[in-house]
Design an enzyme around this catalytic site. Sequence first.
Site, short mmCIF file in Angstrom:
data_model
loop_
_atom_site.label_atom_id
_atom_site.label_comp_id
_atom_site.label_asym_id
_atom_site.label_seq_id
_atom_site.Cartn_x
_atom_site.Cartn_y
_atom_site.Cartn_z
N LYS A 44 7.02 -3.95 -13.40
CA LYS A 44 6.94 -4.24 -11.96
C LYS A 44 8.30 -3.91 -11.34
CE LYS A 44 6.52 -8.06 -8.62
NZ LYS A 44 6.16 -9.47 -8.36
N ARG B 158 0.89 -7.84 -8.68
CA ARG B 158 -0.36 -7.58 -9.41
C ARG B 158 -1.10 -6.36 -8.84
NH1 ARG B 158 -2.71 -13.47 -8.23
NH2 ARG B 158 -0.49 -13.95 -8.29
N ASP C 158 11.18 -8.08 -2.58
CA ASP C 158 9.92 -8.76 -2.26
C ASP C 158 10.18 -9.81 -1.18
OD1 ASP C 158 7.46 -9.95 -2.17
OD2 ASP C 158 7.58 -10.90 -4.16
N ASP D 91 13.07 -8.80 -8.31
CA ASP D 91 11.65 -8.49 -8.54
C ASP D 91 11.45 -7.11 -9.19
OD1 ASP D 91 9.32 -9.91 -8.45
OD2 ASP D 91 8.66 -9.11 -6.52
N GLU E 262 1.87 -9.38 -4.48
CA GLU E 262 1.90 -7.91 -4.41
C GLU E 262 2.12 -7.26 -5.77
OE1 GLU E 262 4.53 -9.74 -4.11
OE2 GLU E 262 5.86 -8.62 -5.43
N LYS F 160 7.92 -14.90 2.77
CA LYS F 160 8.51 -16.00 2.00
C LYS F 160 9.42 -16.82 2.91
CE LYS F 160 8.76 -13.73 -2.54
NZ LYS F 160 7.89 -14.64 -3.31
N ASP G 128 2.01 -11.76 -0.54
CA ASP G 128 3.10 -12.05 -1.47
C ASP G 128 2.64 -11.94 -2.93
OD1 ASP G 128 5.63 -12.68 -2.23
OD2 ASP G 128 5.50 -14.83 -1.77
N1 BES Z 1 7.93 -11.98 -7.08
C1 BES Z 1 7.16 -13.13 -6.90
C2 BES Z 1 7.20 -14.09 -8.09
C3 BES Z 1 8.52 -14.75 -8.41
C4 BES Z 1 8.77 -16.03 -8.00
C5 BES Z 1 9.45 -14.10 -9.19
C6 BES Z 1 9.96 -16.65 -8.33
C7 BES Z 1 10.65 -14.71 -9.52
C8 BES Z 1 10.89 -15.99 -9.09
C9 BES Z 1 5.69 -12.76 -6.67
O1 BES Z 1 5.47 -11.54 -6.05
C10 BES Z 1 5.10 -13.82 -5.79
O2 BES Z 1 5.56 -13.97 -4.70
N2 BES Z 1 4.09 -14.51 -6.30
C11 BES Z 1 3.46 -15.56 -5.57
C12 BES Z 1 1.99 -15.53 -5.89
C13 BES Z 1 1.16 -16.41 -5.00
C14 BES Z 1 1.15 -15.88 -3.60
C15 BES Z 1 -0.23 -16.48 -5.56
C16 BES Z 1 4.08 -16.89 -6.02
O3 BES Z 1 4.42 -17.03 -7.19
O4 BES Z 1 4.25 -17.76 -5.17
ZN ZN Z 2 6.97 -10.09 -6.36
ZN ZN Z 3 5.53 -11.65 -3.94
#
Ligand code: BES
Ligand code: ZN
Ligand code: ZN
Length: 493
Positions: free
Chosen positions: A247, A333, A252, A270, A331, A259, A329
């Site tokens: 990834k 996946r 992000d 990220d 994204e 966020k 967010d």
């Molecule tokens: N890049 C983030 C995940 C992340 C969180 C990485 C903290 C490192 C530290 C990912 O893209 C994300 O934002 N995931 C969301 C998913 C949710 C919207 C289902 C999350 O984890 O809140």
């Molecule tokens: Zn991310």
């Molecule tokens: Zn994200």
Amino acid sequence: MKIEVIDKPIDNIKAECEIILVVNKELNHKWIKDKDKFKKLGFKSEEDETLFLPEVDRVYSACSSFEPDDIRVAVSNALKCIKKSSYKSAKMGLYTKKCPPINARALSEGIELSNYSFDKYKSKKDKIHLKTIKISTEDYNGNSYNLNSTKKAISEGIIIAEATNRAKDIVNTTPYDMTPTKLAEYAKNLAKKLKNVECFIGDEKFLKKEKMGAFLAVAKASVNKPRLIKLSYKPKDAKKRFVFVGKGLTYDSGGLSLKPSDYMVTMKSDKSGASAALHIIKAASELNLPFEVHAIIGAAENMIGGNAYKPDDVLVARNGKTIEVRNTDAEGRLVLADCLDFAQELKPDYLVDLATLTGACVVALGEYTTGIMGHSSELKHSISSAAKKSGELTGMLPFNKYLKKLLKSSIADISNIASSRYGGAITAGLFLDNFIKDEYKDKWLHLDIAGPAFVEKEWGYNQAGASGAGVRMCLYWLKDFAYKINNVHKEVK
Ligand code: BES
Ligand code: ZN
Ligand code: ZN
């Protein structure tokens, strides 16, 4: 740092300072020459304890056991102690009892990993005087360990640690300096320096031609255009084919599902999965591993703008499945869905994705641990055992059919988020599973490195910031395969 292996007993080696690990609180070992001072100075050899005696130029560092990771931590603690000193050289013995080279390798890894600092953006750089560490072939039992085996183990450790450190550099670099196109340029230059490595870069036109609708949607709002990066290490007579999918979100912001500010900070990390995959290729080539190893990286920026993809959009992924976007967010996946589908065309024997995919994985396992997911319990155990030897922490998160159902969508084939926030790391893994073809189900591993990839405080031999998570565990895993296949690369016990 220069690490020299010297075929002489430790006492016959000249250096300005000596590093002594106190293993298992064994105070009567012959390398310990200042036992009488320990009591007076309160040194009990408890975990992480160090004692620096400048008058005799010795530093003692507690080491809980002969486990390789205790050795990495202990040598790193010792080096922290003399970091500000003016010593230019130090010497130490080999902390190996019988003869497995793993501890010699761990020693050089501990030295190189703890020697890392990221000062690209500092106007004043710290000056480190220590330039050389001399390692004696004398082992803990007083025997002389084979010079060539020691040299080989030490140089392998340097390759593995160096790959990890360079992975940290990319992750620590700002989103301004490391856009998808810059990452692609970096990969191209890396390939030029490596043996048997080729690089292919796919631009937006290529992504459109490949019908990567999910990947393209994520990248849409950014002025920094996406790239698909493919780095391939192909030695002659390769025995197996490994594909690592990374990834590569160079930033992000969350997109329109923006966020909150406090959560946006650190999102330059990220791209950690991408950086790990690139540097696995670097070390695979330098270690001359007898496999084809490919890295497929989806590099993009998740931003806001008039052109951004939106919650309520329905995307068509490369494999033809339709995806309802309910949160922009989630994204990573989407990018991985298309990259994993693309990766399967390489017909891998093993397919591994590395991603800072979910905050839920950090909630589940804590900051220091990678989540392992997949269908094959044999494969999950093999990476977990390799990770243990490498010093990386992992925990397995089990898939189940009830969590899978939470990804149902009423308008499309699948939703990009689950209907419940519980088990979020697993539902993200299960989303990816939708893009793995039946014949690859048991060849696939998903590694969620959201926790350990970037931690804002130092831990063990890791500095605050990027840790290069995934690099070492995957390299130890590849080395285990190499041993199993042709006995050329010795298994690391
Ligand atoms: N890049 C983030 C995940 C992340 C969180 C990485 C903290 C490192 C530290 C990912 O893209 C994300 O934002 N995931 C969301 C998913 C949710 C919207 C289902 C999350 O984890 O809140
Ligand atoms: Zn991310
Ligand atoms: Zn994200």
